[in-house]
Design an enzyme around this catalytic site. Structure first.
Site, PDB file in Angstrom:
ATOM      1  CE  LYS A  11      -3.941  -2.223   2.228  1.00  0.00           C
ATOM      2  NZ  LYS A  11      -4.869  -2.175   3.378  1.00  0.00           N
ATOM      3  CE1 TYR A  51      -9.182  -2.611  -0.621  1.00  0.00           C
ATOM      4  CE2 TYR A  51      -8.382  -0.885  -2.071  1.00  0.00           C
ATOM      5  CZ  TYR A  51      -8.142  -1.912  -1.182  1.00  0.00           C
ATOM      6  OH  TYR A  51      -6.858  -2.224  -0.853  1.00  0.00           O
ATOM      7  CG  ASN A 114      -3.648  -2.603   6.849  1.00  0.00           C
ATOM      8  OD1 ASN A 114      -3.437  -2.322   5.676  1.00  0.00           O
ATOM      9  ND2 ASN A 114      -4.738  -3.230   7.239  1.00  0.00           N
ATOM     10  CG  HIS A 117      -5.304  -6.266  -0.434  1.00  0.00           C
ATOM     11  ND1 HIS A 117      -6.546  -6.332   0.132  1.00  0.00           N
ATOM     12  CD2 HIS A 117      -5.330  -7.090  -1.517  1.00  0.00           C
ATOM     13  CE1 HIS A 117      -7.303  -7.159  -0.589  1.00  0.00           C
ATOM     14  NE2 HIS A 117      -6.579  -7.633  -1.596  1.00  0.00           N
ATOM     15  CD  GLU A 128      -8.360  -9.258  -4.005  1.00  0.00           C
ATOM     16  OE1 GLU A 128      -9.130  -8.695  -3.218  1.00  0.00           O
ATOM     17  OE2 GLU A 128      -7.313  -9.841  -3.637  1.00  0.00           O
TER      18      GLU A 128
END
Length: 140
Positions: A11, A51, A114, A117, A128
């Protein structure tokens, strides 16, 4: 057990902090083979589409904003039991609850930022992977 593919994103927080190499090293150290990798800047539309499953959740808008704030690294990974193993190597979504040595424990800033993913099921991984990579990218 057969070889399986899964999908991951490093990320924007981790890319901006220069942690991508260390995260990739942890993935390879856990036995993953990098099948394809690309550094991209997600558009608003790409982030919203990726998302979309969270569209009705209160954090959706801030998640899309976060994921478009800087470059990300999208990765196709391969190994036996890849989806389950990636979830273990990443650690809990909230780094405060993540096991020692996991990617999120080592590199994540917070539950919102965080650093990584990972697909949560083989079916999700297939969707994905196709979202970011064509079959040529994956050697198919």
């Amino acid at each position: 057990m057969s070889v399986e593919r899964t999908f991951s994103i490093i990320k924007p927080d981790a890319v901006a902090a220069g942690k991508s190499g260390a995260i990739l090293a942890k993935l390879e150290g856990a036995g993953f083979r990098i099948v394809a990798l690309r550094k991209i800047l997600l558009s608003q539309a790409q982030a919203e589409g990726f998302y979309a499953v969270h569209r009705e959740r209160p954090f959706y808008g801030s998640l899309v904003k976060f994921m478009t704030e800087g470059p990300v690294i999208v990765i196709a990974l391969e190994r036996e039991d890849a989806v389950k193993k990636l979830r273990e190597v990443m650690g809990a979504t909230n780094p405060a609850n993540a096991a020692e040595g996991t990617i999120r424990k080592c590199f994540a800033e917070s539950i919102e930022r965080n650093c990584i993913h990972g697909s949560d099921a083989p079916e999700t991984a297939a969707v994905e992977l196709a979202y970011f990579f064509c079959t040529l990218d994956l050697g198919l």
